[in-house]
Design a protein around this motif. Structure first.
Motif, PDB file in Angstrom:
ATOM      1  N   GLN A  49      -5.795  -0.382  -2.593  1.00 35.38           N
ATOM      2  CA  GLN A  49      -5.473  -1.189  -1.188  1.00 35.38           C
ATOM      3  C   GLN A  49      -4.567  -0.277  -0.115  1.00 35.38           C
ATOM      4  O   GLN A  49      -4.117  -0.824   0.758  1.00 35.38           O
ATOM      5  CB  GLN A  49      -4.686  -2.467  -1.479  1.00 35.38           C
ATOM      6  N   THR A  50      -4.520   0.935  -0.479  1.00 37.54           N
ATOM      7  CA  THR A  50      -3.842   1.936   0.474  1.00 37.54           C
ATOM      8  C   THR A  50      -4.830   2.233   1.895  1.00 37.54           C
ATOM      9  O   THR A  50      -4.390   2.539   2.846  1.00 37.54           O
ATOM     10  CB  THR A  50      -3.385   3.293  -0.129  1.00 37.54           C
ATOM     11  N   SER A 104      -3.016   4.182  13.602  1.00 38.08           N
ATOM     12  CA  SER A 104      -3.848   4.624  14.893  1.00 38.08           C
ATOM     13  C   SER A 104      -5.022   5.692  14.636  1.00 38.08           C
ATOM     14  O   SER A 104      -5.810   6.009  15.487  1.00 38.08           O
ATOM     15  CB  SER A 104      -2.638   5.559  15.860  1.00 38.08           C
ATOM     16  N   PHE A 120       4.810  10.408   6.923  1.00 41.88           N
ATOM     17  CA  PHE A 120       3.559  10.317   7.140  1.00 41.88           C
ATOM     18  C   PHE A 120       3.114   8.890   7.878  1.00 41.88           C
ATOM     19  O   PHE A 120       2.189   8.679   8.855  1.00 41.88           O
ATOM     20  CB  PHE A 120       2.684   9.995   5.699  1.00 41.88           C
ATOM     21  N   ASN A 121       3.568   7.651   7.416  1.00 47.48           N
ATOM     22  CA  ASN A 121       3.423   6.384   8.068  1.00 47.48           C
ATOM     23  C   ASN A 121       3.829   6.344   9.561  1.00 47.48           C
ATOM     24  O   ASN A 121       3.293   5.592  10.327  1.00 47.48           O
ATOM     25  CB  ASN A 121       4.221   5.375   7.113  1.00 47.48           C
ATOM     26  N   PHE A 142       6.676  10.089   2.624  1.00 45.28           N
ATOM     27  CA  PHE A 142       5.539   8.558   2.894  1.00 45.28           C
ATOM     28  C   PHE A 142       6.022   8.066   4.172  1.00 45.28           C
ATOM     29  O   PHE A 142       5.072   7.813   5.102  1.00 45.28           O
ATOM     30  CB  PHE A 142       5.761   7.912   1.763  1.00 45.28           C
ATOM     31  N   PRO A 177       0.753  -1.265   0.031  1.00 45.98           N
ATOM     32  CA  PRO A 177       0.077  -0.127  -0.074  1.00 45.98           C
ATOM     33  C   PRO A 177       0.786   1.074   0.046  1.00 45.98           C
ATOM     34  O   PRO A 177       1.196   1.672   0.937  1.00 45.98           O
ATOM     35  CB  PRO A 177      -0.666  -0.090   1.278  1.00 45.98           C
ATOM     36  N   LEU A 178       1.074   1.682  -1.080  1.00 49.00           N
ATOM     37  CA  LEU A 178       1.866   3.064  -1.502  1.00 49.00           C
ATOM     38  C   LEU A 178       1.205   4.085  -2.000  1.00 49.00           C
ATOM     39  O   LEU A 178       0.420   3.605  -3.032  1.00 49.00           O
ATOM     40  CB  LEU A 178       3.161   2.675  -2.068  1.00 49.00           C
ATOM     41  N   TYR A 179       1.247   5.303  -1.527  1.00 49.74           N
ATOM     42  CA  TYR A 179       0.663   6.511  -2.114  1.00 49.74           C
ATOM     43  C   TYR A 179       1.931   6.964  -3.435  1.00 49.74           C
ATOM     44  O   TYR A 179       3.019   7.539  -3.027  1.00 49.74           O
ATOM     45  CB  TYR A 179       0.653   7.670  -1.292  1.00 49.74           C
ATOM     46  N   ASP A 226       1.955   9.259  -5.413  1.00 51.32           N
ATOM     47  CA  ASP A 226       1.958  10.653  -5.750  1.00 51.32           C
ATOM     48  C   ASP A 226       3.064  11.037  -4.591  1.00 51.32           C
ATOM     49  O   ASP A 226       3.258  12.582  -4.646  1.00 51.32           O
ATOM     50  CB  ASP A 226       0.904  11.401  -5.765  1.00 51.32           C
ATOM     51  N   MET A 227       3.371  10.581  -3.597  1.00 48.70           N
ATOM     52  CA  MET A 227       4.062  10.917  -2.485  1.00 48.70           C
ATOM     53  C   MET A 227       5.927  10.753  -2.757  1.00 48.70           C
ATOM     54  O   MET A 227       6.028   9.751  -3.499  1.00 48.70           O
ATOM     55  CB  MET A 227       3.802  10.404  -1.146  1.00 48.70           C
ATOM     56  N   ARG A 228       6.596  11.451  -2.023  1.00 48.90           N
ATOM     57  CA  ARG A 228       8.058  11.134  -2.113  1.00 48.90           C
ATOM     58  C   ARG A 228       8.346  10.011  -0.969  1.00 48.90           C
ATOM     59  O   ARG A 228       7.709  10.217  -0.115  1.00 48.90           O
ATOM     60  CB  ARG A 228       8.536  12.405  -1.959  1.00 48.90           C
ATOM     61  N   ARG A 283       3.811   9.119  11.506  1.00 46.00           N
ATOM     62  CA  ARG A 283       2.892   9.917  12.301  1.00 46.00           C
ATOM     63  C   ARG A 283       1.541   9.233  12.417  1.00 46.00           C
ATOM     64  O   ARG A 283       0.961   9.264  13.552  1.00 46.00           O
ATOM     65  CB  ARG A 283       2.847  11.147  11.527  1.00 46.00           C
ATOM     66  N   ILE A 284       1.170   8.537  11.412  1.00 48.70           N
ATOM     67  CA  ILE A 284      -0.344   7.995  11.515  1.00 48.70           C
ATOM     68  C   ILE A 284      -0.243   6.695  12.555  1.00 48.70           C
ATOM     69  O   ILE A 284      -1.248   6.193  12.817  1.00 48.70           O
ATOM     70  CB  ILE A 284      -1.150   7.635  10.448  1.00 48.70           C
ATOM     71  N   HIS A 285       1.036   6.171  12.899  1.00 43.61           N
ATOM     72  CA  HIS A 285       0.996   4.902  13.441  1.00 43.61           C
ATOM     73  C   HIS A 285       1.362   5.220  15.061  1.00 43.61           C
ATOM     74  O   HIS A 285       1.795   4.363  15.958  1.00 43.61           O
ATOM     75  CB  HIS A 285       1.891   3.917  13.003  1.00 43.61           C
ATOM     76  N   CYS A 286       1.583   6.541  15.022  1.00 40.28           N
ATOM     77  CA  CYS A 286       1.922   7.099  16.609  1.00 40.28           C
ATOM     78  C   CYS A 286       0.982   6.782  17.519  1.00 40.28           C
ATOM     79  O   CYS A 286       0.008   7.594  17.425  1.00 40.28           O
ATOM     80  CB  CYS A 286       2.715   8.439  16.496  1.00 40.28           C
ATOM     81  N   ASN A 287       1.178   5.899  18.453  1.00 39.40           N
ATOM     82  CA  ASN A 287       0.117   6.236  19.601  1.00 39.40           C
ATOM     83  C   ASN A 287       0.918   7.215  20.520  1.00 39.40           C
ATOM     84  O   ASN A 287       1.844   7.716  20.494  1.00 39.40           O
ATOM     85  CB  ASN A 287      -0.069   4.744  20.147  1.00 39.40           C
ATOM     86  N   LEU A 303      -3.891  13.416  14.475  1.00 39.93           N
ATOM     87  CA  LEU A 303      -3.973  12.563  13.702  1.00 39.93           C
ATOM     88  C   LEU A 303      -4.586  12.737  12.530  1.00 39.93           C
ATOM     89  O   LEU A 303      -4.539  12.544  11.329  1.00 39.93           O
ATOM     90  CB  LEU A 303      -4.526  11.177  14.456  1.00 39.93           C
TER      91      LEU A 303
END
Lengths: 256, 249
Positions: free
Chosen positions: B91-92, B100, A104-105, A101, A91-93, A95-97, A107-111, B8
């Motif tokens: 599938q992203t 999170s 971003f990954n 990416f 799963p890759l975006y 359009d991102m560098r 930061r969104i996985h940071c609890n 987030l």
């Protein structure tokens, strides 16, 4: 056989029903801390479903899963940096560098706990730089993912998992479609990751599985039908022959 | 239930905005949109000069905002079609599901992103009131209420688009179904006139999005209309949440 290691993943009586089609029929599985555990089975055996359920993407119809003794599936925050999942199509975006990416990954996985550890932006950049270096892709950090080859995309996808350092890595056919050189490199990377992560790995290449994995489970018709012990003690010398024996025996018992 | 983590949501919102504004779609839509409206504005101005009895608000402003709402019946599905459908196809979405972020945070981030793109496109329409102001027009309350009504009405269109996008992985299908559903909601207003049962007719008329826009067009901001619009958006977001979470744990 007694294991010194802790049970990392415990799957108990897992069922999954897709609109009348039973993908899993009471799967039981134990995976130990630090293992590279190979899941083998013919197409439609239930490997990918098991991995999706483990990753928290799909819900099981019934059954329980414990990761290091806890059920982390009620709250995304509890599992987000515990599990890293790499599906067959990474799963890759596009359009991102690469660098953006990974950031971003991360930061969104940071609890909350990880967010406190990586409060400063420079710390986040350092983590990204370390992942890039580990996967040997520092030189492509500023390139668009859409412009990369399949081998490099696979490395980026793996690096995107490593940035938040999950205890459990779930890799669904990570070497499929790679050229021989990329394949060897990705294999070596996966082997090196076993020092810090517990890994669940699937592949249809039996030779690859026997060379990478320290334990193997064969899944057929949604159940675990055969499992080896640790490498060197219980690993069959001819995995291909063993695989065929198990599948034929299971098919025969099902038809009877 | 875990409370929403705004940081987030903000991370995903920024990523979504980056994706939108690095693609040609919003610019292309803005160009077509402003060309059509500009032509309509010029035509309305010429007509209003011929008929001095009608005010500029009635002859230019209200028709222009009516056309903005009409054009967004087409634009909103095109903007929202990629929100979830593209992520599902590539599938992203699995990346987001294993993060999170909660389902609600994902929906809110994507919704705010598409609203931001809409505001960007609408920004170009401010040229019309400015041109009128230069010729002495000063009925600003009408312009304000029309902008408010239009933004809220389009926000409803976008919510419907996001919902449909969450149900499929085919972007074209998402756009077509969203468009059909929006036209259906528009036609409800006309259907209510031909329903013989008065109460049922009233109820159907109340459900139509366009019936709640009239008051804004006339310069009145009614709390009942605001409540309707916000309830509509919350209900559609709830349905989107249900659509996403049925796949998960």
């Amino acid at each position: 056989m007694e294991h010194d290691q802790k049970v990392a993943v415990l799957i108990q009586n897992l069922h999954k029903n897709y609109s009348g089609n039973m993908a899993l029929r009471g799967l039981n599985l134990e995976i130990y801390d630090g293992e590279i555990h190979g899941l083998l089975g013919p197409n439609g055996a239930g490997k990918s479903t098991t991995m999706k359920i483990l990753a928290g993407i799909t819900a099981p119809t019934s059954g329980e899963i414990f990761l290091w003794g806890k059920n982390p599936y009620a709250n995304p925050n509890d599992r987000s940096n515990l599990i890293g999942y790499l599906p067959e199509n990474p799963p890759l975006y596009l359009d991102m560098r690469v660098k953006d990416f990974l950031l971003f990954n991360l930061r969104i996985h940071c609890n909350q706990a990880l967010a406190q550890t990586l409060a400063k932006k420079q710390q986040q950049y350092d983590v990204v730089a370390a992942a890039l270096e580990k996967l040997q892709i520092t030189d492509i950090a500023k390139r668009l993912i859409g412009n990369l080859s399949k081998g490099y995309r696979q490395r980026v996808a793996l690096a995107a998992l490593l940035v938040f350092s999950p205890k459990l890595l779930i890799l669904d056919e990570p070497t499929v479609g790679l050229d021989p050189l990329s394949l060897i490199e990705i294999r070596n990377i996966i082997k090196s990751l076993a020092k810090e992560h517990t890994i669940i790995f699937t592949s249809h290449q039996l030779a690859e599985v026997s060379s990478i994995c320290s334990a193997i489970t064969i899944i057929h018709h949604g159940r675990a039908v055969w499992k080896t012990e640790l490498k060197g003690e219980g690993m069959p010398t001819n995995l291909e022959q063993k695989f065929l024996e198990v599948i034929h025996a299971e098919n025969a018992s099902t038809s009877n | 239930m875990r409370k929403m983590h705004l940081h987030l949501t903000n991370i995903l919102l920024k990523k979504e905005l980056y994706s939108y504004f690095t693609s040609p779609l919003p610019y292309l839509l803005a160009c077509i949109f402003i060309f059509l409206l500009g032509w309509n504005f010029f035509h309305s101005l010429v007509t209003s000069k011929e008929d001095q009895m009608v005010s500029l608000s009635n002859s230019v402003i209200i028709p222009i905002f009516g056309n903005i709402n009409f054009l967004f019946l087409f634009i909103a599905p095109l903007l929202t079609m990629r929100s979830f459908a593209e992520e599902k196809r590539d599938q992203t979405i699995e990346l987001l599901f294993t993060s999170s972020l909660t389902d609600l945070e994902i929906i809110v981030a994507k919704y705010l992103a598409v609203i931001s793109v809409t505001l960007f496109i609408l920004l170009f329409t401010t040229i019309f009131p400015i041109i009128l102001a230069l010729s002495g027009y000063n009925d600003w309350p009408i312009i304000f209420s029309n902008y408010l009504g239009t933004i809220i009405n389009i926000a409803c269109y976008l919510a419907v688009g996001i919902l449909i996008s969450s149900c499929t992985q085919n972007q074209i299908l998402s756009a077509l179904i969203s468009f059909a559903l929006l036209v259906f909601l528009l036609l409800l207003a006309h259907s209510s006139n031909i329903i013989s049962n008065f109460s049922l007719g009233q109820m159907v008329a109340y459900l139509s999005l366009s019936n709640h826009l009239w008051a804004f067009s006339a310069g009145a901001i009614n709390s009942s209309d605001l409540i309707y619009y916000f309830s509509f958006i919350i209900f559609i977001i709830f349905l989107t949440h249900r659509s996403l979470s049925r796949r998960k744990w």
